[in-house]
Design a protein around this motif. Structure first.
Motif, PDB file in Angstrom:
ATOM      1  N   TYR A 186       1.034  -2.602   4.636  1.00 30.10           N
ATOM      2  CA  TYR A 186      -0.381  -2.855   4.340  1.00 30.10           C
ATOM      3  C   TYR A 186      -0.993  -1.652   3.615  1.00 30.10           C
ATOM      4  O   TYR A 186      -1.617  -1.793   2.575  1.00 30.10           O
ATOM      5  CB  TYR A 186      -1.139  -3.140   5.651  1.00 30.10           C
ATOM      6  CG  TYR A 186      -2.611  -3.352   5.459  1.00 30.10           C
ATOM      7  CD1 TYR A 186      -3.105  -4.588   5.043  1.00 30.10           C
ATOM      8  CD2 TYR A 186      -3.521  -2.311   5.679  1.00 30.10           C
ATOM      9  CE1 TYR A 186      -4.474  -4.781   4.848  1.00 30.10           C
ATOM     10  CE2 TYR A 186      -4.889  -2.499   5.482  1.00 30.10           C
ATOM     11  CZ  TYR A 186      -5.353  -3.727   5.074  1.00 30.10           C
ATOM     12  OH  TYR A 186      -6.703  -3.916   4.871  1.00 30.10           O
ATOM     13  N   ASP A 187      -0.768  -0.458   4.176  1.00 32.12           N
ATOM     14  CA  ASP A 187      -1.338   0.763   3.579  1.00 32.12           C
ATOM     15  C   ASP A 187      -0.808   1.005   2.167  1.00 32.12           C
ATOM     16  O   ASP A 187      -1.495   1.561   1.321  1.00 32.12           O
ATOM     17  CB  ASP A 187      -0.996   1.997   4.428  1.00 32.12           C
ATOM     18  CG  ASP A 187      -1.722   2.006   5.758  1.00 32.12           C
ATOM     19  OD1 ASP A 187      -2.725   1.265   5.880  1.00 32.12           O
ATOM     20  OD2 ASP A 187      -1.298   2.728   6.673  1.00 32.12           O
ATOM     21  N   MET A 188       0.437   0.611   1.932  1.00 37.94           N
ATOM     22  CA  MET A 188       1.065   0.866   0.629  1.00 37.94           C
ATOM     23  C   MET A 188       0.688  -0.187  -0.421  1.00 37.94           C
ATOM     24  O   MET A 188       1.049  -0.064  -1.575  1.00 37.94           O
ATOM     25  CB  MET A 188       2.591   0.870   0.779  1.00 37.94           C
ATOM     26  CG  MET A 188       3.119   2.083   1.507  1.00 37.94           C
ATOM     27  SD  MET A 188       2.983   3.505   0.421  1.00 37.94           S
ATOM     28  CE  MET A 188       3.897   4.706   1.352  1.00 37.94           C
ATOM     29  N   GLY A 189       0.035  -1.249   0.005  1.00 40.06           N
ATOM     30  CA  GLY A 189      -0.390  -2.280  -0.950  1.00 40.06           C
ATOM     31  C   GLY A 189       0.583  -3.439  -1.086  1.00 40.06           C
ATOM     32  O   GLY A 189       0.409  -4.289  -1.952  1.00 40.06           O
ATOM     33  N   TRP A 210      -1.685   6.084  -5.012  1.00 37.62           N
ATOM     34  CA  TRP A 210      -0.905   6.316  -3.792  1.00 37.62           C
ATOM     35  C   TRP A 210      -1.075   7.722  -3.231  1.00 37.62           C
ATOM     36  O   TRP A 210      -0.483   8.062  -2.225  1.00 37.62           O
ATOM     37  CB  TRP A 210       0.567   5.952  -4.016  1.00 37.62           C
ATOM     38  CG  TRP A 210       0.735   4.475  -3.867  1.00 37.62           C
ATOM     39  CD1 TRP A 210       0.945   3.793  -2.706  1.00 37.62           C
ATOM     40  CD2 TRP A 210       0.654   3.482  -4.889  1.00 37.62           C
ATOM     41  NE1 TRP A 210       0.985   2.442  -2.951  1.00 37.62           N
ATOM     42  CE2 TRP A 210       0.823   2.215  -4.270  1.00 37.62           C
ATOM     43  CE3 TRP A 210       0.447   3.516  -6.275  1.00 37.62           C
ATOM     44  CZ2 TRP A 210       0.802   1.026  -4.992  1.00 37.62           C
ATOM     45  CZ3 TRP A 210       0.424   2.328  -6.982  1.00 37.62           C
ATOM     46  CH2 TRP A 210       0.604   1.107  -6.341  1.00 37.62           C
ATOM     47  N   LEU A 232      -7.359   0.196  -2.174  1.00 39.18           N
ATOM     48  CA  LEU A 232      -6.295  -0.601  -1.555  1.00 39.18           C
ATOM     49  C   LEU A 232      -6.033  -1.870  -2.371  1.00 39.18           C
ATOM     50  O   LEU A 232      -4.880  -2.267  -2.592  1.00 39.18           O
ATOM     51  CB  LEU A 232      -6.698  -0.947  -0.111  1.00 39.18           C
ATOM     52  CG  LEU A 232      -5.646  -1.546   0.800  1.00 39.18           C
ATOM     53  CD1 LEU A 232      -4.388  -0.690   0.877  1.00 39.18           C
ATOM     54  CD2 LEU A 232      -6.203  -1.741   2.216  1.00 39.18           C
ATOM     55  N   LYS A 274      -4.046  -0.998  -5.370  1.00 39.06           N
ATOM     56  CA  LYS A 274      -2.619  -0.814  -5.021  1.00 39.06           C
ATOM     57  C   LYS A 274      -1.930  -2.188  -5.016  1.00 39.06           C
ATOM     58  O   LYS A 274      -0.849  -2.352  -5.557  1.00 39.06           O
ATOM     59  CB  LYS A 274      -2.466  -0.181  -3.633  1.00 39.06           C
ATOM     60  CG  LYS A 274      -2.787   1.297  -3.555  1.00 39.06           C
ATOM     61  CD  LYS A 274      -2.526   1.757  -2.123  1.00 39.06           C
ATOM     62  CE  LYS A 274      -2.940   3.172  -1.855  1.00 39.06           C
ATOM     63  NZ  LYS A 274      -2.827   3.556  -0.444  1.00 39.06           N
ATOM     64  N   ARG A 275      -2.595  -3.169  -4.389  1.00 44.21           N
ATOM     65  CA  ARG A 275      -2.005  -4.523  -4.320  1.00 44.21           C
ATOM     66  C   ARG A 275      -1.828  -5.098  -5.725  1.00 44.21           C
ATOM     67  O   ARG A 275      -0.808  -5.723  -6.013  1.00 44.21           O
ATOM     68  CB  ARG A 275      -2.918  -5.456  -3.507  1.00 44.21           C
ATOM     69  CG  ARG A 275      -2.996  -5.090  -2.056  1.00 44.21           C
ATOM     70  CD  ARG A 275      -4.015  -5.988  -1.358  1.00 44.21           C
ATOM     71  NE  ARG A 275      -4.265  -5.529  -0.017  1.00 44.21           N
ATOM     72  CZ  ARG A 275      -5.442  -5.606   0.597  1.00 44.21           C
ATOM     73  NH1 ARG A 275      -6.474  -6.132  -0.013  1.00 44.21           N
ATOM     74  NH2 ARG A 275      -5.585  -5.165   1.820  1.00 44.21           N
TER      75      ARG A 275
END
Lengths: 100, 308
Positions: B137-140, A64, A87, A90-91
């Motif tokens: 979206y940017d934060m996942g 992050w 990204l 992160k998901r």
């Protein structure tokens, strides 16, 4: 000791395109990243390649710090899309902490 | 650095409950259009995505995050998601300066003046103007983003909207690239400066442009504002990191780590200040962040409106 998960690439497919194996670890992404931080994102991509799932979860806060600025993806000579890999990670981490 | 989980879950809850990442109800955030007498029908729909309207609240909340980053108080953030979003949102709205809120609205009024001057046939419908969900979206938080984006896109589709004008790079990217991919709904999306047709006498002014990452690199639109400026006799100084190779302003890190954001922002401000010319930003996040560094910066629309 760190364990390697050979099915990790398969698990990640749910979260992003499978491009990590395109990477040959040249380090362009880490050199151009404005964070200039501990081989980021190169180290994370290496973890993906070798299936170091636990290492990613242990160091997940680092993901992050990424600004999603896209410079790494724009300059990657192998079109491995480092920005999208980060990204996707992160998901993966978000899904993981929501499950636990 | 704050715990990403605390920030993500707070933002996700806010979007889910109020359709705003800050929990502030839309009727309090989106007020700029009230005295602007804008048409309700037109070829294009102006879709602000509320990003300019959010800037005063981003600034205020970042001030608090900055104060508590790295202290014991930072750990308390994990309880934030248990507070109903509209309560924390209204609280934030009440402590945010009215002057800043008015300034944020003025940028949108300027953009409308520029579109009118360029004879663009556009409408504004506040009921259809919603936050795109881009921060999720940017934060996942992919699930949260897709669920929110579907609601926004379906509402636009139901109203028969086909052509959209956006005003900031984050909303432009969301509507142009992400909505078709994740909601299956396509719109013809233009950024406002792509539709401008302005002419003026050469004023001999030179400015330094800060290209936002999403306009410069992702959407490859950085040539367009330069052409608009050229038509008004305004030139842009060359700097090392511009266009597709622009440098980030640090804004995206401001919720997770204000100190990291400031570090990146200081570096970028130095690069932009090198030619010694006024700096022009065309993203509300970049504008707010560069202002914090003390740089002489203003929005593209503010500069353009002064020269037509």
């Amino acid at each position: 000791m760190s364990l390697v998960n050979l099915d990790f690439a398969e698990e990640l497919k749910e979260y992003s395109e499978d491009t990590a194996l395109e990477c040959f670890n040249c380090g362009t992404c880490a050199a151009i990243c404005p964070l200039v931080h501990d081989n980021f994102p190169r180290r994370m991509i290496r973890y993906v390649q070798i299936g170091a799932r636990q290492k990613i979860l242990e160091n997940s806060d680092e993901l992050w710090r990424c600004l999603h600025c896209g410079l790494c993806t724009h300059t990657c000579p192998r079109e491995a899309d480092p920005g999208e890999i980060i990204l996707g990670l992160k998901r993966f981490v978000v899904a993981n902490f929501r499950r636990s | 650095m704050f715990n990403p989980k605390d920030i993500i879950e707070t933002l996700a809850n806010n979007v889910q409950q109020t359709a705003s990442p800050f929990g502030i109800p839309k009727f309090m955030v989106n007020t700029w259009f009230k005295h602007a007498s804008l048409p309700k029908k037109g070829e294009y729909l102006l879709f602000t995505g509320l990003m300019y309207q959010f800037t005063p609240y981003i600034e205020k909340s970042t001030q608090y995050l900055e104060k508590y980053e790295g202290t014991r108080m930072a750990g308390l953030l994990k309880y934030a998601r248990h507070i109903p979003s509209y309560i924390s949102g209204i609280g934030l709205a009440m402590i945010t300066s009215g002057k800043e809120k008015k300034n944020a609205g003025q940028t949108l009024k300027n953009i409308c003046s520029l579109l009118k001057k360029s004879k663009v046939d556009f409408a504004y419908r506040p009921d259809l103007d919603n936050y795109s969900g881009i921060l999720l979206y940017d934060m996942g938080d992919q699930k949260g983003f897709v669920a929110h984006a579907k609601k926004v896109a379906q509402k636009l589709q139901k109203a028969g909207i086909k052509k959209i004008i956006t005003v900031d790079p984050h909303t432009a990217y969301a509507l142009k690239e992400l909505f078709p991919k994740y909601t299956g709904i396509n719109f013809e999306v233009k950024s406002y400066f792509e539709l401008l047709n302005l002419k003026s006498k050469d004023c001999g002014l030179e400015v330094t442009i800060h290209d936002p990452c999403f306009f410069g690199r992702y959407l490859k639109l950085s040539d367009v504002p330069r052409k608009v400026l050229t038509n008004l006799g305004i030139s842009a100084s060359d700097i090392r990191n511009q266009g597709e190779f622009t440098s980030c302003c640090g804004g995206p890190a401001e919720s997770i780590s204000p100190s990291l954001s400031n570090e990146i922002m200081e570096k970028r401000a130095k690069e932009l200040e090198e030619p010694g010319k006024p700096i022009i930003a065309y993203c509300p996040i970049c504008l707010g962040n560069l202002k914090k560094s003390g740089a002489n910066v203003e929005d593209l629309s503010t500069l353009l409106v002064r020269h037509i």
